[in-house]
Design an enzyme around this catalytic site. Structure first.
Site, mmCIF file in Angstrom:
data_model
loop_
_atom_site.group_PDB
_atom_site.id
_atom_site.type_symbol
_atom_site.label_atom_id
_atom_site.label_comp_id
_atom_site.label_asym_id
_atom_site.label_seq_id
_atom_site.Cartn_x
_atom_site.Cartn_y
_atom_site.Cartn_z
ATOM 1 N N ASP A 74 0.863 -1.179 0.000
ATOM 2 C CA ASP A 74 0.000 0.000 0.000
ATOM 3 C C ASP A 74 0.904 1.235 0.000
ATOM 4 O O ASP A 74 2.027 1.195 0.528
ATOM 5 C CB ASP A 74 -0.870 0.035 1.257
ATOM 6 C CG ASP A 74 -1.936 -1.047 1.283
ATOM 7 O OD1 ASP A 74 -1.948 -1.909 0.380
ATOM 8 O OD2 ASP A 74 -2.756 -1.043 2.216
ATOM 9 N N HIS A 136 4.977 -7.510 -0.629
ATOM 10 C CA HIS A 136 4.701 -8.786 -1.281
ATOM 11 C C HIS A 136 5.330 -8.820 -2.676
ATOM 12 O O HIS A 136 5.696 -7.786 -3.240
ATOM 13 C CB HIS A 136 3.186 -8.976 -1.416
ATOM 14 C CG HIS A 136 2.447 -8.941 -0.116
ATOM 15 N ND1 HIS A 136 1.942 -10.069 0.476
ATOM 16 C CD2 HIS A 136 2.122 -7.906 0.706
ATOM 17 C CE1 HIS A 136 1.331 -9.737 1.619
ATOM 18 N NE2 HIS A 136 1.425 -8.428 1.771
ATOM 19 N N SER A 239 7.795 3.890 5.028
ATOM 20 C CA SER A 239 9.063 4.095 4.352
ATOM 21 C C SER A 239 8.821 4.186 2.852
ATOM 22 O O SER A 239 7.771 4.656 2.421
ATOM 23 C CB SER A 239 10.051 2.989 4.696
ATOM 24 O OG SER A 239 11.353 3.376 4.286
#
Length: 271
Positions: A74, A136, A239
């Site tokens: 995200d 992922h 980050s």
């Protein structure tokens, strides 16, 4: 050790403290409210024994994986651009409009020059404190190598990107060199930031960040194949992930300042 590195390490320790449960619930709820976190896919505030557990929360509802190349996390698209060559064999890209970084420095020794020469597509994804912090695999891939680079822990928000030259290459980072099923090379660069206590990688627990334990190192893998959507690891606060891909293999379908979600299609395969 810089102040930002030391403060990030201390912050990481504080977030692991397990307070008396009623107090911990209040802390969790305050954090969720302050950052306006949508908890509909996750356990609720009372279920996290520490702030670190909340930061690194896992999905309770599986996301649909869309076609081709998906968002690995995200976040917000800060920049999408191409590489360019300012001088011989030095490839540059933009961290934000008007501010460049050296691709060579960012991925360090994790490339062969011929892999860069036909051009590169570059995407910078910023994860804010409110975002889901796990990352992922964006497609079926093989991880060829990982390079850990020690560095500063400057904030990576847009204000700091405008102020600090070559910020991505200054910060601590882990660069994964990957090969897709259709045999193009791309890199996933996980950039540390202020108050990011750790970056974790599920396939190799020897990669540890924000510690005095390691200098720069390289690990080469053999037949390390990861399935699309499989969890690679997590940040312990917001980050940046930089995607750098050989040109001519991906047609990106995203725009700057667009918010994206893990599982969402962000590029179609060309070949």
């Amino acid at each position: 050790m810089s102040f930002s590195n030391q403060s990030s390490r201390i912050f990481g320790l504080i977030t692991r403290i397990k307070f008396f449960k009623p107090l911990q619930i209040l802390i969790n709820k305050a954090y969720i409210k302050y950052f306006k976190i949508d908890m509909s896919e996750f356990k609720q505030a009372r279920d996290y024994e520490s702030l670190n557990a909340l930061f690194t929360r896992s999905l309770e509802i599986s996301r649909k994986l869309e076609d081709d190349f998906i968002a690995p996390c995200d976040g917000k698209i800060i920049q999408i651009t191409n590489s360019f060559c300012q001088k011989k064999d030095e490839f540059l890209s933009f961290s934000i409009k008007g501010k460049v970084y050296s691709i060579n420095a960012l991925i360090r020794d994790n490339f062969e020059l011929k892999e860069l020469e036909n051009g590169l597509d570059c995407v910078n994804i910023y994860l804010s404190p409110k975002d889901y912090h796990r990352y992922h695999a964006p497609c079926n891939l093989e991880i060829l190598s990982a390079i850990y680079t020690r560095g500063k822990l400057y904030s990576v928000n847009e204000k700091y990107l405008k102020r600090i030259p070559n910020l991505y290459s200054e910060n601590e980072r882990v660069c994964l060199k990957c090969k897709s099923e259709n045999n193009f090379i791309f890199w996933l660069i996980f950039v540390g930031a202020q108050n990011v206590g750790k970056m974790r990688f599920n396939f190799d627990f020897n990669i540890q960040t924000n510690t005095n334990k390691y200098d720069n190192f390289t690990t080469t893998y053999h037949n390390l194949k990861i399935t699309k959507g499989e969890e690679l690891g997590n940040f312990e606060l917001g980050s940046t992930i930089v995607i750098i891909a050989q040109k001519g293999f991906l047609n990106f379908k995203i725009q700057e300042n667009q918010n994206i979600k893990f599982g969402q299609n962000i590029a179609n395969f060309i070949n």
